[in-house]
Enzyme design. Structure first.
Site, PDB file in Angstrom:
ATOM      1  CE  LYS A   1      37.795  40.216  41.244  1.00 43.62           C
ATOM      2  NZ  LYS A   1      37.187  39.017  41.866  1.00 43.62           N
TER       3      LYS A   1
ATOM      4  NE  ARG B   1      38.020  42.739  46.866  1.00 46.83           N
ATOM      5  CZ  ARG B   1      38.953  42.122  46.172  1.00 46.83           C
ATOM      6  NH1 ARG B   1      39.546  42.685  45.179  1.00 46.83           N
ATOM      7  NH2 ARG B   1      39.305  40.918  46.506  1.00 46.83           N
TER       8      ARG B   1
ATOM      9  NE  ARG C   1      41.689  30.954  42.858  1.00 43.74           N
ATOM     10  CZ  ARG C   1      41.350  32.199  43.124  1.00 43.74           C
ATOM     11  NH1 ARG C   1      41.282  33.084  42.142  1.00 43.74           N
ATOM     12  NH2 ARG C   1      41.057  32.552  44.340  1.00 43.74           N
TER      13      ARG C   1
ATOM     14  NE  ARG D   1      44.132  33.801  46.102  1.00 47.89           N
ATOM     15  CZ  ARG D   1      43.362  34.714  45.501  1.00 47.89           C
ATOM     16  NH1 ARG D   1      43.509  34.953  44.199  1.00 47.89           N
ATOM     17  NH2 ARG D   1      42.458  35.380  46.173  1.00 47.89           N
TER      18      ARG D   1
ATOM     19  NE  ARG E   1      38.692  35.321  48.796  1.00 48.14           N
ATOM     20  CZ  ARG E   1      39.147  34.451  47.887  1.00 48.14           C
ATOM     21  NH1 ARG E   1      39.391  33.200  48.242  1.00 48.14           N
ATOM     22  NH2 ARG E   1      39.347  34.846  46.658  1.00 48.14           N
TER      23      ARG E   1
HETATM   24  P1  AP5 Z   1      39.902  33.773  38.779  1.00 46.20           P
HETATM   25  O1  AP5 Z   1      40.077  34.390  37.447  1.00 46.20           O
HETATM   26  O2  AP5 Z   1      41.091  33.413  39.560  1.00 46.20           O
HETATM   27  O3  AP5 Z   1      38.872  34.631  39.653  1.00 46.20           O
HETATM   28  P2  AP5 Z   1      39.037  36.035  40.371  1.00 46.20           P
HETATM   29  O4  AP5 Z   1      37.758  36.766  40.155  1.00 46.20           O
HETATM   30  O5  AP5 Z   1      40.300  36.687  39.968  1.00 46.20           O
HETATM   31  O6  AP5 Z   1      39.086  35.513  41.856  1.00 46.20           O
HETATM   32  P3  AP5 Z   1      39.975  35.993  43.092  1.00 46.20           P
HETATM   33  O7  AP5 Z   1      39.842  34.957  44.146  1.00 46.20           O
HETATM   34  O8  AP5 Z   1      41.350  36.345  42.634  1.00 46.20           O
HETATM   35  O9  AP5 Z   1      39.184  37.235  43.504  1.00 46.20           O
HETATM   36  P4  AP5 Z   1      39.272  37.977  44.823  1.00 46.20           P
HETATM   37  O10 AP5 Z   1      38.593  39.210  44.416  1.00 46.20           O
HETATM   38  O11 AP5 Z   1      38.716  37.304  45.995  1.00 46.20           O
HETATM   39  O12 AP5 Z   1      40.846  37.971  45.130  1.00 46.20           O
HETATM   40  P5  AP5 Z   1      41.972  39.056  44.994  1.00 46.20           P
HETATM   41  O13 AP5 Z   1      43.217  38.359  44.646  1.00 46.20           O
HETATM   42  O14 AP5 Z   1      41.512  40.201  44.173  1.00 46.20           O
HETATM   43  O15 AP5 Z   1      38.965  32.479  38.554  1.00 46.20           O
HETATM   44  C1  AP5 Z   1      38.660  31.615  39.637  1.00 46.20           C
HETATM   45  C2  AP5 Z   1      38.742  30.150  39.179  1.00 46.20           C
HETATM   46  O16 AP5 Z   1      37.666  29.870  38.295  1.00 46.20           O
HETATM   47  C3  AP5 Z   1      40.021  29.825  38.395  1.00 46.20           C
HETATM   48  O17 AP5 Z   1      40.421  28.530  38.755  1.00 46.20           O
HETATM   49  C4  AP5 Z   1      39.571  29.894  36.923  1.00 46.20           C
HETATM   50  O18 AP5 Z   1      40.352  29.057  36.096  1.00 46.20           O
HETATM   51  C5  AP5 Z   1      38.116  29.420  37.013  1.00 46.20           C
HETATM   52  N1  AP5 Z   1      37.204  30.054  36.058  1.00 46.20           N
HETATM   53  C6  AP5 Z   1      37.143  31.375  35.706  1.00 46.20           C
HETATM   54  N2  AP5 Z   1      36.147  31.606  34.845  1.00 46.20           N
HETATM   55  C7  AP5 Z   1      35.523  30.400  34.640  1.00 46.20           C
HETATM   56  C8  AP5 Z   1      34.386  29.988  33.861  1.00 46.20           C
HETATM   57  N3  AP5 Z   1      33.656  30.852  33.136  1.00 46.20           N
HETATM   58  N4  AP5 Z   1      34.022  28.686  33.920  1.00 46.20           N
HETATM   59  C9  AP5 Z   1      34.722  27.810  34.673  1.00 46.20           C
HETATM   60  N5  AP5 Z   1      35.794  28.138  35.431  1.00 46.20           N
HETATM   61  C10 AP5 Z   1      36.187  29.416  35.419  1.00 46.20           C
HETATM   62  O19 AP5 Z   1      42.064  39.567  46.502  1.00 46.20           O
HETATM   63  C11 AP5 Z   1      42.519  38.716  47.527  1.00 46.20           C
HETATM   64  C12 AP5 Z   1      42.509  39.450  48.849  1.00 46.20           C
HETATM   65  O20 AP5 Z   1      43.383  40.600  48.778  1.00 46.20           O
HETATM   66  C13 AP5 Z   1      41.154  40.037  49.287  1.00 46.20           C
HETATM   67  O21 AP5 Z   1      40.365  39.087  49.959  1.00 46.20           O
HETATM   68  C14 AP5 Z   1      41.614  41.174  50.200  1.00 46.20           C
HETATM   69  O22 AP5 Z   1      42.024  40.699  51.460  1.00 46.20           O
HETATM   70  C15 AP5 Z   1      42.841  41.713  49.483  1.00 46.20           C
HETATM   71  N6  AP5 Z   1      42.529  42.773  48.511  1.00 46.20           N
HETATM   72  C16 AP5 Z   1      42.719  42.736  47.165  1.00 46.20           C
HETATM   73  N7  AP5 Z   1      42.331  43.875  46.590  1.00 46.20           N
HETATM   74  C17 AP5 Z   1      41.878  44.677  47.599  1.00 46.20           C
HETATM   75  C18 AP5 Z   1      41.301  45.983  47.629  1.00 46.20           C
HETATM   76  N8  AP5 Z   1      41.144  46.700  46.503  1.00 46.20           N
HETATM   77  N9  AP5 Z   1      40.924  46.475  48.841  1.00 46.20           N
HETATM   78  C19 AP5 Z   1      41.101  45.767  49.977  1.00 46.20           C
HETATM   79  N10 AP5 Z   1      41.616  44.524  50.007  1.00 46.20           N
HETATM   80  C20 AP5 Z   1      42.001  43.977  48.829  1.00 46.20           C
HETATM   81 MG    MG Z   2      42.067  37.226  40.988  1.00 42.30          MG
END
Ligand code: AP5
Ligand code: MG
Length: 210
Positions: free
Chosen positions: A13, A88, A123, A156, A167
């Site tokens: 994402k 979410r 990552r 992270r 997660r």
């Molecule tokens: P990346 O683009 O970083 O993936 P992502 O989907 O952004 O993953 P996140 O871990 O950021 O998602 P998340 O939803 O768990 O975390 P968030 O920060 O939102 O890609 C991942 C890796 O893969 C990278 O290394 C990239 O280079 C590689 N890659 C990508 N595409 C590829 C491909 N096609 N082929 C090969 N490699 C590839 O949330 C973190 C925490 O915050 C949550 O756990 C929660 O505690 C809290 N939080 C955030 N938002 C909310 C909400 N709305 N409500 C409640 N809690 C929340």
């Molecule tokens: Mg992300």
């Protein structure tokens, strides 16, 4: 364009939001990045979010809803935006609707759990600007340094394999039902993960008619 990116942790994402926001000239609102910045700065929101984020649980809805409502009211969001990581939960999606936010599309990037667990170990994340890199799939130009802002990249805390599994469980239980929520409203589009970031971008652009 008002776009929601859905998908499991590590689905890509953040990576795709970055590419699309540059291409479309619109801002990305990443709740994960906002929460991590708040944690780093020790703000009241950050202190409240820390234990949830680090253990892979969702931060309470009211905290996230408040953050996003404030952010969407800022000037740069007037012409459209990409929401990365919000909503979410169904209550978060309902809060957006109640706030009069009428999105064009909720796009879900579909990736198998096994691919995610393997991917997260490579990552590297920028603690300053939130950019995501991967040691093989998307290496930074200089090892360990963010291409965008020059900060030293970090791993992270919630990318530890056991936390990634928690997660994923949270995603399937609380976030995946949003696909049905947006499908009922005729807003859902899905794209299958591709072996490269570029190929996934191409599929997303096709789905969005860009
Ligand atoms: P990346 O683009 O970083 O993936 P992502 O989907 O952004 O993953 P996140 O871990 O950021 O998602 P998340 O939803 O768990 O975390 P968030 O920060 O939102 O890609 C991942 C890796 O893969 C990278 O290394 C990239 O280079 C590689 N890659 C990508 N595409 C590829 C491909 N096609 N082929 C090969 N490699 C590839 O949330 C973190 C925490 O915050 C949550 O756990 C929660 O505690 C809290 N939080 C955030 N938002 C909310 C909400 N709305 N409500 C409640 N809690 C929340
Ligand atoms: Mg992300």
């Amino acid at each position: 364009m008002k776009l929601i990116l859905l998908g499991a942790p590590g689905a890509g994402k953040g990576t795709q939001a970055d590419i699309l926001s540059k291409k479309l000239g619109i801002s990305t609102i990443s709740t994960g990045n906002i929460l991590r910045a708040a944690m780093k700065n020790g703000t009241p929101v950050g202190l409240r979010a820390k234990e949830y984020v680090e253990s892979g649980k969702l931060v309470p809805d009211e905290v996230v809803i408040g953050i996003v409502q404030e952010r969407l009211a800022e000037k740069d969001c007037a012409g459209g935006y990409i929401l990365d990581g919000m909503p979410r939960t169904i209550p978060q999606a309902e809060a957006l609707e109640r706030g009069g936010i009428d999105i064009d599309c909720a796009l879900s990037i579909e990736v198998e759990d096994a691919v995610i667990v393997e991917r997260m170990s490579g990552r590297r994340t920028c603690p300053d600007c939130g950019a995501s890199f991967h040691i093989k799939a998307n290496p930074p130009k200089a090892e360990g340094i963010c291409d965008n802002c020059g900060a030293a990249l970090t791993i992270r805390r919630d990318d530890a394999p056991e936390t990634v599994r928690d997660r994923l469980a949270t995603y399937h239980a609380e976030t995946e039902p949003l696909k049905a929520f947006y499908a009922e409203r005729g807003k859902l589009k899905t794209v299958d993960n591709q072996p490269t970031i570029e190929a996934t971008t191409a599929e997303i652009e096709k789905a969005l008619g860009l």
